[in-house]
Write an enzyme that holds these catalytic residues in place. Structure first.
Site, PDB file in Angstrom:
ATOM      1  N   ARG A 148       0.820  -1.086   0.122  1.00 34.34           N
ATOM      2  CA  ARG A 148       0.034  -0.157  -0.021  1.00 34.34           C
ATOM      3  C   ARG A 148       1.009   1.227   0.082  1.00 34.34           C
ATOM      4  NH1 ARG A 148      -3.805  -1.704   5.257  1.00 34.34           N
ATOM      5  NH2 ARG A 148      -4.200  -3.878   4.556  1.00 34.34           N
ATOM      6  N   GLY A 149       1.025   2.118  -1.203  1.00 37.81           N
ATOM      7  CA  GLY A 149       1.679   3.269  -1.413  1.00 37.81           C
ATOM      8  C   GLY A 149       1.177   4.331  -0.313  1.00 37.81           C
ATOM      9  N   ASP A 176      12.103  -0.707   6.145  1.00 42.79           N
ATOM     10  CA  ASP A 176      11.237  -0.215   5.145  1.00 42.79           C
ATOM     11  C   ASP A 176       9.985   0.312   5.302  1.00 42.79           C
ATOM     12  OD1 ASP A 176      10.368  -0.024   2.401  1.00 42.79           O
ATOM     13  OD2 ASP A 176      10.398  -2.004   2.250  1.00 42.79           O
TER      14      ASP A 176
END
Length: 227
Positions: A148-149, A176
């Protein structure tokens, strides 16, 4: 603690100039490039991005590149050979995607790659068993949900970094998701030495300066932790 490494996330790059973007990052001081591969498996990550053909093109276009391949895929054992053949340097898979990680780590090593084990935000650090961590070369703590950006950095994940660093003081520990100059201090203080950053680097006017800042922050944190 192991040395500071900055691994720019290629998912944030201009895919129309992928090879040039990767060269730009290496020239700017990055040692690794984080290649995030998303799966079509609906029970893990619903979309797909970079696969082995893309990685192969990058490897040919940037000889000697260290591709830090984050495999957000179901059945990660199926893709080891493809990623190795494409020039992958490190193959990092999710604990959530397998019930038997040790054979996968062995398969990764047999192909000459380093092995990483990742955990998503809702997975506790205790899920990383001692024997799995000992076999792996790197542990990855996700600070956003895979696939999910544009998500906000989840600082509630940082205690897991601290816990893993306490258990495995000599292991590479990567973070990350949503990491950049505003959040790297907390990551470094928690004990992470490998920093993945996407938009914060690729979208910056001075990516070289951002890479240098991130690395310096980790080095300073390591000096404090060593005292």
């Amino acid at each position: 603690m192991p040395r500071a490494i900055i691994s720019p996330s290629v998912l944030a790059s201009d895919f129309g100039q992928l090879t040039a973007e990767c060269k730009r990052m290496i020239k700017g001081g990055a040692e690794w490039l984080h290649m995030g591969t998303l799966s079509t498996a609906l029970h893990f990550v619903p979309n797909i991005t970079m696969g082995a053909p893309v990685l192969s093109c990058v490897s040919k276009g940037v000889p000697g590149i260290f591709m830090d391949c984050h495999m957000m895929v179901a059945q990660p054992e199926k893709w080891v050979n493809d990623i190795a053949d494409a020039g992958g340097s490190l193959y990092c898979f999710h604990l959530e995607a397998t019930s038997d990680p040790l054979p996968i780590i062995e398969a990764i090593h047999s192909r000459g790659m380093k092995a990483g084990v990742a955990i998503s935000p809702d997975t506790p650090s205790a899920a990383v068993a001692d024997d799995v961590a000992a076999a792996a070369d790197m542990l990855l703590v996700m600070t956003v949900y895979p696939g999910r950006g544009g998500q906000k950095f989840l600082d509630r994940c940082l205690p897991k970094v601290t816990e893993l660093r306490a258990r495995f003081p000599d292991k590479d520990i990567e973070v990350d998701g949503g990491v950049g100059p505003a959040t790297v201090d907390a990551c470094a203080d928690a004990g992470s030495n490998v920093i993945v950053a996407g938009t914060a680097i690729f979208g910056a006017q001075d990516p070289e300066g951002v890479i240098a800042t991130l690395k310096a922050t980790v080095n300073k944190a390591q000096a404090r932790l060593a005292k």
